[in-house]
Design a protein around this motif. Sequence first.
Motif, short mmCIF file in Angstrom:
data_model
loop_
_atom_site.label_atom_id
_atom_site.label_comp_id
_atom_site.label_asym_id
_atom_site.label_seq_id
_atom_site.Cartn_x
_atom_site.Cartn_y
_atom_site.Cartn_z
N PRO A 88 90.87 72.77 77.19
CA PRO A 88 91.76 72.83 78.36
C PRO A 88 92.80 71.73 78.40
O PRO A 88 93.85 71.90 79.04
CB PRO A 88 90.78 72.72 79.54
CG PRO A 88 89.49 73.26 79.01
CD PRO A 88 89.44 72.81 77.58
N ALA A 89 92.56 70.62 77.70
CA ALA A 89 93.55 69.54 77.68
C ALA A 89 94.85 69.97 77.01
O ALA A 89 95.89 69.36 77.23
CB ALA A 89 92.97 68.31 76.97
N TYR A 90 94.78 71.03 76.20
CA TYR A 90 95.97 71.52 75.50
C TYR A 90 96.41 72.87 76.06
O TYR A 90 96.94 73.72 75.33
CB TYR A 90 95.70 71.62 74.00
CG TYR A 90 95.57 70.29 73.33
CD1 TYR A 90 96.69 69.62 72.84
CD2 TYR A 90 94.33 69.67 73.21
CE1 TYR A 90 96.57 68.37 72.23
CE2 TYR A 90 94.20 68.43 72.62
CZ TYR A 90 95.32 67.78 72.13
OH TYR A 90 95.20 66.56 71.54
N SER A 91 96.19 73.06 77.36
CA SER A 91 96.54 74.34 77.97
C SER A 91 98.03 74.62 77.98
O SER A 91 98.45 75.74 78.29
CB SER A 91 95.99 74.40 79.41
OG SER A 91 94.57 74.47 79.40
N ASN A 92 98.83 73.63 77.60
CA ASN A 92 100.27 73.89 77.48
C ASN A 92 100.56 74.93 76.39
O ASN A 92 101.64 75.55 76.39
CB ASN A 92 101.02 72.59 77.18
CG ASN A 92 100.61 71.97 75.85
OD1 ASN A 92 99.42 71.73 75.61
ND2 ASN A 92 101.57 71.70 74.99
N LEU A 93 99.61 75.16 75.47
CA LEU A 93 99.78 76.21 74.47
C LEU A 93 99.82 77.58 75.13
O LEU A 93 100.28 78.55 74.51
CB LEU A 93 98.64 76.16 73.44
CG LEU A 93 98.55 74.93 72.54
CD1 LEU A 93 97.36 75.06 71.59
CD2 LEU A 93 99.84 74.73 71.75
N CYS A 94 99.33 77.66 76.38
CA CYS A 94 99.30 78.93 77.10
C CYS A 94 100.56 79.16 77.93
O CYS A 94 100.69 80.22 78.57
CB CYS A 94 98.08 78.99 78.01
SG CYS A 94 96.50 78.74 77.18
N ASP A 95 101.45 78.18 77.97
CA ASP A 95 102.64 78.32 78.82
C ASP A 95 103.45 79.57 78.50
O ASP A 95 104.05 80.20 79.38
CB ASP A 95 103.54 77.09 78.69
CG ASP A 95 102.92 75.84 79.31
OD1 ASP A 95 101.90 75.98 80.03
OD2 ASP A 95 103.44 74.74 79.08
N CYS A 96 103.45 79.96 77.22
CA CYS A 96 104.25 81.12 76.81
C CYS A 96 103.65 82.44 77.27
O CYS A 96 104.28 83.49 77.10
CB CYS A 96 104.43 81.12 75.29
SG CYS A 96 102.86 81.28 74.38
N CYS A 97 102.45 82.40 77.86
CA CYS A 97 101.84 83.65 78.33
C CYS A 97 102.68 84.32 79.40
O CYS A 97 102.55 85.52 79.64
CB CYS A 97 100.43 83.38 78.88
SG CYS A 97 99.19 83.03 77.58
N GLU A 98 103.55 83.54 80.05
CA GLU A 98 104.43 84.11 81.07
C GLU A 98 105.75 84.62 80.49
O GLU A 98 106.58 85.16 81.20
CB GLU A 98 104.73 83.06 82.15
CG GLU A 98 103.51 82.62 82.93
CD GLU A 98 102.96 83.72 83.84
OE1 GLU A 98 103.65 84.71 84.05
OE2 GLU A 98 101.82 83.57 84.33
N SER A 99 105.94 84.39 79.18
CA SER A 99 107.19 84.83 78.55
C SER A 99 106.89 85.52 77.22
O SER A 99 106.42 86.65 77.21
CB SER A 99 108.14 83.63 78.37
OG SER A 99 107.49 82.58 77.64
N SER A 100 107.11 84.84 76.12
CA SER A 100 106.87 85.42 74.80
C SER A 100 106.35 84.36 73.85
O SER A 100 107.00 83.33 73.65
CB SER A 100 108.15 86.04 74.24
OG SER A 100 107.94 86.54 72.94
N CYS A 101 105.17 84.61 73.27
CA CYS A 101 104.57 83.67 72.31
C CYS A 101 105.00 84.10 70.92
O CYS A 101 104.54 85.11 70.40
CB CYS A 101 103.05 83.68 72.45
SG CYS A 101 102.46 83.23 74.10
N LYS A 102 105.92 83.36 70.35
CA LYS A 102 106.55 83.78 69.10
C LYS A 102 105.62 83.58 67.93
O LYS A 102 104.86 82.63 67.86
CB LYS A 102 107.84 82.98 68.89
CG LYS A 102 108.81 83.07 70.03
CD LYS A 102 110.15 83.53 69.53
CE LYS A 102 111.10 83.59 70.71
NZ LYS A 102 111.49 84.93 71.03
N SER A 103 105.70 84.54 66.98
CA SER A 103 104.85 84.51 65.80
C SER A 103 105.43 83.56 64.76
O SER A 103 106.61 83.27 64.74
CB SER A 103 104.74 85.90 65.18
OG SER A 103 104.21 86.81 66.09
#
Length: 318
Positions: free
Chosen positions: A274-289
């Motif tokens: 959970p300390a790196y939950s910023n990796l989930c920020d793109c869940c509201e937009s687009s998580c690029k491959s």
Amino acid sequence: MMAFFWQGALLLSLAAAISVYADMKLDCMPDYVSLVWTESRSQADTSLFRLGNCFPTSSSAREAVFNVDLSDCNFNRMVSGDQMVYTNDLTYVSSPDSLIPPFTHQVMCAYERPKDWHPLIYDPVFNTYGQADLVFHIGLMNDDFSGPAVSTSFPLGSFIPIMASVEQNTHQPLLLLLEECVAATTPELQPESSLYPIITNKGCLVDSRTSRSKFEVRQKSSEIHLSLQAFRFALGEEVFIHCKLVAWDPSGLDNTKKACHYVKEHGWELLDNPAYSNLCDCCESSCKSRRMRSVASGKHGVVQTAVLGPMTITDGKS
């Protein structure tokens, strides 16, 4: 089964793109495929061609030959109307210092759908899939994930416990992720299929935005537990959940390789740290491959498609 004429049109379009260097001959037989790749570049190593996860049946200085069953090599099958289409990828897996870069061409065989063909009846307890020397499992579990589910019927609003795993065997430790999951009323996805999104955007449990669905705390890295709240989609009908399972390097999490769920009054949270939950920020937009790295060699991940079901969601009033 008779191959459709448009298979030849596909081959012509592929040949036009690669004719400078190679020629590909594809014969779609009733139960197997014969493919011959003839290579003109002397630097090419024909033993490095792969059809899905299959090595060449034979190879020479200029040719890679595959004679394989449609049930092997990870062929994907899609049924649409009166067509049954099998697809795969022919890839060249060159080394980093090779003069010839890696490349991929799609292979497709289309047949008339047999009149007596019916969808497979999937085992609702555990489904097993092979990918190279990895073995993936996905299944419905009981309430505490201690064993298989005793029923495949779930009242609306109750939890559907799902476990997915990968057998590590001699591999380095692997992290099992669910990259994408959708619910459908068919055991094979079709263009006209009605879908209910569960996990999208490279590991975002979007269903948790409007429900109590969540990933459970991991017991081991090679397993993932999902408590999915039974949804209103296709009430009373057979439902199948289609997922992409990913085996990954546990130290290689990024915004395209992750497991994120939404926690009310907190926001998106990363399951594994959970300390790196910023990796989930793109869940509201687009998580690029980006290009995957290998589990075995440090350069490629392993992706396996899987189907879970049938199950039934009831309105809970009966």
